[in-house]
Structures are given as structure tokens and as C-alpha cells.
Enzyme design. Structure first.
Site, PDB file in Angstrom:
ATOM      1  CB  ILE A 149      41.277  41.129  44.168  1.00  9.20           C
ATOM      2  CG1 ILE A 149      39.746  41.059  44.149  1.00  9.20           C
ATOM      3  CG2 ILE A 149      41.823  40.803  45.558  1.00  9.20           C
ATOM      4  CD1 ILE A 149      39.162  39.678  44.328  1.00  9.20           C
ATOM      5  CB  ALA A 228      42.781  33.846  43.882  1.00 10.45           C
ATOM      6  NE  ARG A 229      36.849  30.432  42.776  1.00 17.97           N
ATOM      7  CZ  ARG A 229      36.411  31.464  43.506  1.00 17.97           C
ATOM      8  NH1 ARG A 229      37.115  31.957  44.492  1.00 17.97           N
ATOM      9  NH2 ARG A 229      35.219  31.994  43.252  1.00 17.97           N
ATOM     10  CD  GLU A 258      36.642  26.583  48.733  1.00 19.05           C
ATOM     11  OE1 GLU A 258      35.493  27.063  48.736  1.00 19.05           O
ATOM     12  OE2 GLU A 258      37.641  27.237  48.428  1.00 19.05           O
ATOM     13  CG  HIS A 276      35.654  30.648  49.623  1.00 18.05           C
ATOM     14  ND1 HIS A 276      35.574  29.826  48.521  1.00 18.05           N
ATOM     15  CD2 HIS A 276      35.625  31.920  49.117  1.00 18.05           C
ATOM     16  CE1 HIS A 276      35.495  30.561  47.427  1.00 18.05           C
ATOM     17  NE2 HIS A 276      35.523  31.844  47.761  1.00 18.05           N
ATOM     18  CG  LEU A 277      35.782  33.369  56.169  1.00 19.04           C
ATOM     19  CD1 LEU A 277      36.240  33.736  57.583  1.00 19.04           C
ATOM     20  CD2 LEU A 277      34.264  33.211  56.141  1.00 19.04           C
ATOM     21  N   GLY A 278      36.829  35.515  51.893  1.00 13.92           N
ATOM     22  CA  GLY A 278      37.241  36.758  51.216  1.00 13.92           C
ATOM     23  C   GLY A 278      36.093  37.724  50.966  1.00 13.92           C
TER      24      GLY A 278
HETATM   25  N1  LIG Z   1      38.289  34.412  48.426  1.00  9.73           N
HETATM   26  C1  LIG Z   1      37.192  34.984  47.998  1.00  9.73           C
HETATM   27  O1  LIG Z   1      36.168  34.961  48.656  1.00  9.73           O
HETATM   28  C2  LIG Z   1      37.205  35.707  46.717  1.00  9.73           C
HETATM   29  C3  LIG Z   1      37.961  35.246  45.672  1.00  9.73           C
HETATM   30  N2  LIG Z   1      37.934  35.897  44.473  1.00  9.73           N
HETATM   31  C4  LIG Z   1      38.791  35.370  43.418  1.00  9.73           C
HETATM   32  O2  LIG Z   1      39.900  36.248  43.265  1.00  9.73           O
HETATM   33  C5  LIG Z   1      40.410  36.136  41.953  1.00  9.73           C
HETATM   34  C6  LIG Z   1      40.663  37.501  41.358  1.00  9.73           C
HETATM   35  O3  LIG Z   1      39.457  38.236  41.237  1.00  9.73           O
HETATM   36  P1  LIG Z   1      39.412  39.662  40.492  1.00  9.73           P
HETATM   37  O4  LIG Z   1      40.599  40.443  40.881  1.00  9.73           O
HETATM   38  O5  LIG Z   1      38.083  40.223  40.738  1.00  9.73           O
HETATM   39  O6  LIG Z   1      39.551  39.193  38.990  1.00  9.73           O
HETATM   40  P2  LIG Z   1      40.079  40.036  37.748  1.00  9.73           P
HETATM   41  O7  LIG Z   1      39.531  39.363  36.558  1.00  9.73           O
HETATM   42  O8  LIG Z   1      39.829  41.480  37.955  1.00  9.73           O
HETATM   43  O9  LIG Z   1      41.651  39.805  37.788  1.00  9.73           O
HETATM   44  C7  LIG Z   1      42.276  38.620  37.426  1.00  9.73           C
HETATM   45  C8  LIG Z   1      43.624  38.984  36.837  1.00  9.73           C
HETATM   46  O10 LIG Z   1      44.344  37.769  36.606  1.00  9.73           O
HETATM   47  C9  LIG Z   1      45.089  37.958  35.422  1.00  9.73           C
HETATM   48  N3  LIG Z   1      45.473  36.665  34.875  1.00  9.73           N
HETATM   49  C10 LIG Z   1      44.729  35.809  34.140  1.00  9.73           C
HETATM   50  N4  LIG Z   1      45.467  34.741  33.805  1.00  9.73           N
HETATM   51  C11 LIG Z   1      46.690  34.918  34.353  1.00  9.73           C
HETATM   52  C12 LIG Z   1      47.864  34.143  34.357  1.00  9.73           C
HETATM   53  N5  LIG Z   1      47.939  32.972  33.725  1.00  9.73           N
HETATM   54  N6  LIG Z   1      48.930  34.625  35.030  1.00  9.73           N
HETATM   55  C13 LIG Z   1      48.889  35.816  35.666  1.00  9.73           C
HETATM   56  N7  LIG Z   1      47.787  36.608  35.672  1.00  9.73           N
HETATM   57  C14 LIG Z   1      46.694  36.147  35.025  1.00  9.73           C
HETATM   58  C15 LIG Z   1      44.166  38.741  34.521  1.00  9.73           C
HETATM   59  O11 LIG Z   1      44.891  39.431  33.511  1.00  9.73           O
HETATM   60  C16 LIG Z   1      43.527  39.710  35.497  1.00  9.73           C
HETATM   61  O12 LIG Z   1      44.233  40.925  35.530  1.00  9.73           O
HETATM   62  C17 LIG Z   1      39.402  35.294  41.194  1.00  9.73           C
HETATM   63  O13 LIG Z   1      39.872  33.962  41.172  1.00  9.73           O
HETATM   64  C18 LIG Z   1      38.160  35.365  42.048  1.00  9.73           C
HETATM   65  O14 LIG Z   1      37.337  34.270  41.871  1.00  9.73           O
HETATM   66  C19 LIG Z   1      37.191  37.007  44.281  1.00  9.73           C
HETATM   67  C20 LIG Z   1      36.421  37.513  45.282  1.00  9.73           C
HETATM   68  C21 LIG Z   1      36.345  36.878  46.574  1.00  9.73           C
HETATM   69  O1  LIG Z   2      33.434  36.087  44.321  1.00  4.95           O
HETATM   70  C1  LIG Z   2      34.217  35.133  44.390  1.00  4.95           C
HETATM   71  O2  LIG Z   2      34.919  34.732  43.460  1.00  4.95           O
HETATM   72  C2  LIG Z   2      34.323  34.402  45.634  1.00  4.95           C
HETATM   73  O3  LIG Z   2      35.160  33.548  45.741  1.00  4.95           O
HETATM   74  C3  LIG Z   2      33.369  34.649  46.705  1.00  4.95           C
HETATM   75  O4  LIG Z   2      32.744  33.417  46.946  1.00  4.95           O
HETATM   76  P1  LIG Z   2      31.421  33.340  47.850  1.00  4.95           P
HETATM   77  O5  LIG Z   2      30.381  34.131  47.143  1.00  4.95           O
HETATM   78  O6  LIG Z   2      31.773  33.929  49.164  1.00  4.95           O
HETATM   79  O7  LIG Z   2      31.065  31.900  47.926  1.00  4.95           O
END
Ligand SMILES: NC(=O)C1=CN([C@@H]2O[C@H](COP(=O)(O)OP(=O)(O)OC[C@H]3O[C@@H](n4cnc5c(N)ncnc54)[C@H](O)[C@@H]3O)[C@@H](O)[C@H]2O)C=CC1
Ligand SMILES: O=C(O)C(=O)COP(=O)(O)O
Length: 524
Positions: A149, A228-229, A258, A276-278
Site C-alpha cells: 500500500i 493502516a492500523r 473499533e 475502517h473503509l480502506g
Molecule cells: N484500512 C484498511 O481497510 C486497510 C488496512 N490495511 C493495513 O495496511 C497496512 C499495510 O498493508 P500492506 O501494504 O498490504 O502490507 P505490507 O506487508 O505489504 O507492507 C508493510 C510494510 O511495513 C514495513 N514495516 C514493518 N515494520 C516496520 C517498522 N517497524 N517500521 C517501518 N516499516 C515497517 C514492512 O517492511 C513492509 O514493507 C497493514 O497494517 C494492513 O493491515 C490493509 C488493507 C486495508
Molecule cells: O485488509 C486489511 O488489513 C483491512 O484492514 C481491511 O479490513 P476489513 O476486511 O475491511 O475489515
């Protein structure tokens, strides 16, 4: 019939591959609605709402797999699942674009105060001077966490004319260059960025990453985004920075709790929020549901899963190559464990020939699971084998050798107990099957299948007849018999394959024959 509990809102269209299977029964209920039938499910599909705790897993003794239709697995106790031998899979790519676009939408909304202006106009006001914003063009965007992301956000930021400063301890220079961003230390990003967005998982290291100390290192007037979280930006720590105006605005899609309830942050006019709409787009939901549904089907068809959190990733191609050795490893472990029915400290596995070029970690896990199976009451499989071995103080290691004993491939397992060491070697012959070719110092050749009987005796004439008589007298039919010896007149052994398992009375009768030293039942 495989029973699947879908406990969060997962795209119906994405679940279609599961619905078409006659062997899969899908139940859509949340965990409390399904309380009375939790013990019946083989699989659980969730998003972020269901908390897959140890307590819930304990109520689901048949559970084999948890599928997360999304990325973050912080709502799943992966260690507890691993301990129980439950595979955890996610859908890592399906919602990347939606989450990146949402982050960008939040960024634009934040600097142009769109939500506040929207509310104002809806309240029949027309106050243009109250909503003067900032341009994104020319600003420095700090991205913390540059995975899927984070890097998609960067592409969009560059298109908007922003410069992108990244902090990610695991990011290589090559990848950063390719995406046109510069790598910096966390402190440098904090000090330079006009806008900071976080895209890490929530871990021990990232919880509270933007807390009081690091927030104080940011530029006055900084904007912050968390899609993210909840918890990566410490919500309590933010409050004084908003009150003082050091932080100009915050966009939050995620919260420590949440829903956040009556959270003090919600009272700030310059904190904009979404629930939490990402990942909440039609496209992302279809993608993630399809991904987990397909993986689930693969899993129950005995094929490899490619997006497991607690298993090494295997492609179908690699899986097909290792499958035979995976079974051989399991048998070697199983037989060795029964033969060495004493406490064991160490297992040493040596791969030789064609098998040495394959993904041996997986084979070793299978061998370990086979070894542990007769020793532990709970499920043990390749998911939890390493963990269970560690708990029991059993160490294991892999070696590679050129010594194939004339076979195309050979797996050798040496088990070290307190006063005894045992070695078993096996080979896989394509279109023929698995063969054990060495057993406790003796060269032999038998198939590790079914009800086996091991007899160690002195090499004397008439031994086969005596054994045959005892088994015949107990109405036990011998399917195959292999004999081997170290030297003429020395230590010798028989491995018999029987049509049914023998009871203790038969073992005792055999043990009474002169020149028989040991008799053991081995189930393979
Ligand atoms: N709001 C939402 O609905 C959504 C939220 N997310 C969240 O977004 C976040 C990122 O997802 P992705 O990009 O798919 O994950 P990803 O695993 O591809 O990327 C995470 C990155 O964080 C880095 N990282 C790990 N520890 C770190 C630290 N201490 N300091 C700096 N960088 C660090 C990793 O090296 C990696 O490059 C996750 O927390 C995921 O759960 C994902 C999809 C939807
Ligand atoms: O994929 C993620 O990490 C998300 O945060 C998405 O969460 P959700 O499936 O919309 O409850």
C-alpha cells in the site's frame, strides 16, 4: 462434508467458487450466533471484525484453516492457531489499490478540509474563507512502511507533484530508486515531512510508533494519516499536539478500539475519520473473497496454499515436486518415533541426490510432524511441528550430502535418544513408491505401509519358519517379509507386513522364540 463458518461480511460473489463445491457447506453467522455449532466447523472465514482468539479456537476443535479476506491478521491469534496446527491464510494483494486510493482520498480531504466544508454547506452555510486549505503539489510526503500500500500511495503522490520520503527498515535501495522515492531514517522523515502517512502492520515494534517522543520530532503544522492500523499512531499522545496546533490535522480510518465510541479525538474539528473503509470497495471485496475462497478450495483438495501466514509458501509446481518426499518424510518420522519409543533429544535429517535440490524445509516439517504424532495427544502437522518440537525440547537440523547409496534420492533420519541412536533411510522410486533401504544399521528393502512388525534376531537357520509358525498359530497372515543382516551369523532383522495389527499376546509369543532379541509393532 467441509463446514465453513463465514463470520464477517464477505463478498457473496467472491464466495461463489466455494458454493459450487458439493463438498462444502457454508454457514453465514457471526460467532455468537453460531455459538452452539462452533465445534462443527472445519474452516473459518473472517475480515477484521471477528476476533479469532485462543478462546474461540478452543471452541472449534475441528478447525483446520482460518481465512482472512484482507491483509491484516492482527485480529487473529496466529500463535494460538499455529500451536493447534491451524493454517492461517490471508489475501494480501486484493485490497491494496482500494486502501491506497482511500489514503489518497483522506489526504486530499484533510488538506482541503472537505468533510468540514461539506458539513457546513449541508448546514445551509456558505463560508468560503473558513475553508482555506493547502496544495499537495510540492509538499514532502513521509511514508512509514513501504510495502504494497505504501508504494501505491507513493505512485499517486508523485503524480500529484509531491516528493516522497520513505522510512522502512526492510526496504532495499534498488526498490526505492525504481519507485522514485528516497530512503531516510525515521527521524529524518519525521523532521522533513509536511504530511506523514503510516502503512506498516501493527506489531510490537510499530505499536505507538508515532507517540509523544516521535510526534515532537515532526514539523510544526504537520498532517498525519493512519489508514493502516489503530495504535500505530498513539491516540492519547496525539491530543496535546492537536490542542497546541503542532499537528494541523489528522485523518484516521482505523482506531485502537473499533468502533471508537465517544473518543476524545472525535471532538476535534481538524480530525477527519472514516469507519475502517480502506478495503470497502466492491472491487477489493470481490478480490479478497475470491482469493481466500480459492485458497480454501486448494487446501481442502490437498493442494498447497500460497498465502499462508504460518506455513512456508509453495507454488503448485514446487509442491508437485516435493509431494512424494513429503510423504516419505512423514513415514520415516513416524516409524523412527515408534522404534525409538524413548525420550529423544535430537533429529538429524540428511538429504542426498535429487531431493537435496528441492524445498526441503517443507519435507523436514512433514518428517517432524510424523515423528511427533505418536508422542503428542493434540493435532500435529507441518504448521505446528517446529513449535511442538521446541516445546518438547527436541532439536532438529538438516544436512545435505552426495551419498545416495546408489539411489537417485535418499532421505536419512538419525534420532538421538539418551543411550541410543537410530538411523533409518528411505528413497522414493517414481511409479513404484517409497522404500526403506536402511534400518538400524542393516541394509534392507521394504515399503513403509500398513501394519509392520520388526523382529531383531541372531542370524540362524530356521528363524523365518519359527516366526511363521507363531503368527500362523495366532491366525495372523503375512503379506510380505523382508530379511536383512549386518553379517552372516550376526545381527539380523525381519520386517513383516501383516494384514491386521497384532496384539500384545502375539508380540510376547514371538519374543519367547530363542535367538529373537526384540519385537516391535510399527504402524506406517
Ligand atoms: N484500512 C484498511 O481497510 C486497510 C488496512 N490495511 C493495513 O495496511 C497496512 C499495510 O498493508 P500492506 O501494504 O498490504 O502490507 P505490507 O506487508 O505489504 O507492507 C508493510 C510494510 O511495513 C514495513 N514495516 C514493518 N515494520 C516496520 C517498522 N517497524 N517500521 C517501518 N516499516 C515497517 C514492512 O517492511 C513492509 O514493507 C497493514 O497494517 C494492513 O493491515 C490493509 C488493507 C486495508
Ligand atoms: O485488509 C486489511 O488489513 C483491512 O484492514 C481491511 O479490513 P476489513 O476486511 O475491511 O475489515
Amino acid at each position: 462434508m467441509v463446514r465453513v463458518l463465514v463470520s464477517d461480511a464477505i463478498s457473496e460473489e467472491g464466495l461463489a467458487p466455494l458454493r459450487t463445491s458439493a463438498h462444502i457447506d457454508i454457514v453465514q453467522k457471526n460467532v455468537s450466533e453460531a455459538e452452539d455449532e462452533l465445534h462443527t466447523f472445519d474452516a473459518l472465514l473472517v475480515r477484521s471484525a471477528t476476533k479469532v482468539t485462543e478462546e474461540l479456537l478452543a471452541k472449534m476443535p475441528k478447525l483446520k484453516i482460518v481465512g482472512r479476506a484482507g491483509v491484516g491478521v492482527d485480529n487473529i491469534d496466529v500463535d494460538a492457531a499455529t500451536k493447534r496446527g491451524i493454517v492461517v491464510i490471508n489475501a494480501p494483494n486484493g485490497n491494496t489499490i482500494s486502501a491506497a486510493e482511500h489514503t489518497f482520498a483522506m489526504m486530499a480531504a484533510l488538506v482541503r478540509r472537505i468533510p468540514q466544508a461539506h458539513i457546513s454547506v449541508k448546514s445551509r452555510e456558505w463560508n468560503r474563507s473558513a475553508f482555506v486549505g493547502n496544495e499537495l503539489f510540492g509538499k514532502k510526503l513521509g511514508i512509514i512502511g513501504f510495502g504494497r500500500i505504501g508504494s501505491e500511495v507513493a505512485k499517486r503522490a508523485r503524480a500529484f507533484g509531491m516528493t516522497v520520503h520513505v522510512y522502512d527498515p526492510f526496504l532495499t535501495k534498488e526498490r526505492a530508486e525504481k519507485l522514485g522515492v528516497s530512503i531516510h531514517s525515521l527521524d529524518e522523515v519525521l523532521a522533513a515531512a509536511d504530511i506523514i502517512t503510516v502503512h506498516t502492520p501493527l506489531t510490537k515494534e510499530t505499536r505507538g510508533l508515532l507517540g509523544t517522543e516521535n510526534l515532537a520530532k515532526t514539523k510544526k503544522g504537520v498532517y498525519l494519516i493512519n489508514c493502516a492500523r489503530g495504535g500505530i499512531i498513539d491516540e492519547q499522545a496525539l491530543i496535546p499536539f492537536l490542542e497546541s496546533g503542532h499537528v494541523a490535522g489528522v485523518a484516521l480510518d482505523v482506531f485502537e478500539q473499533e468502533p471508537p465510541g465517544d473518543h476524545p479525538l472525535l471532538a476535534f474539528d481538524n480530525v477527519i475519520v472514516t469507519p475502517h473503509l480502506g478495503a470497502s470497495t466492491v472491487e477489493a471485496q470481490l478480490n479478497v473473497a475470491t482469493q481466500v475462497a480459492e485458497e480454501l478450495l486448494h487446501f481442502f483438495e490437498g493442494q498447497p496454499v500460497t498465502s499462508s501466514i504460518n506455513l512456508p509458501a509453495l507454488s503448485k509446481d514446487v509442491y508437485e515436486k516435493i509431494q512424494a518426499f513429503y510423504h516419505l518424510g512423514r513415514k520415516l518420522g513416524l516409524i523412527a518415533s515408534q522404534f525409538m519409543n524413548i525420550p529423544v533429544q535430537e533429529l538429524s535429517v540428511t538429504y542426498a541426490g535429487t531431493v537435496a535440490d528441492l524445498e526441503t524445509t517443507y519435507i523436514t516439517r512433514s518428517l517432524l510432524a510424523g515423528f511427533l504424532r505418536p508422542r503428542v495427544a493434540s493435532t500435529v502437522n507441518e504448521v505446528n511441528a517446529a513449535m511442538v518440537a521446541k516445546e518438547r525440547g527436541i532439536t532438529y537440523g538438516e544436512k545435505f550430502s552426495d551419498e545416495t547409496h546408489g539411489y537417485a534420492n535418499c532421505i536419512s533420519l538419525t534420532v538421538h535418544g539418551e543411550n541410543k541412536t537410530f538411523t533409518i533411510k528411505g528413497t522414493h522410486v517414481p511409479n513404484y513408491g517409497d522404500r526403506i533401504v536402511h534400518f538400524d544399521g542393516v541394509t534392507i528393502d521394504f515399503a513403509p505401509e500398513g501394519h509392520l512388525l520388526y523382529i531383531q534376531h541372531h542370524d540362524r537357520p530356521g528363524m523365518i519358519g519359527k516366526v511363521g509358525n507363531v503368527l500362523g498359530a495366532h491366525n495372523v497372515n503375512i503379506a510380505t517379509m523382508q530379511v536383512g543382516r549386518q553379517e552372516a551369523g550376526g545381527k539380523a532383522m525381519m520386517i513383516l507386513s501383516l494384514d491386521k495389527p497384532v496384539d500384545d499376546a502375539v508380540l510376547q509369543a514371538l519374543a519367547q522364540i530363542d535367538d529373537i532379541e526384540t519385537v516391535k509393532r510399527l504402524e506406517a
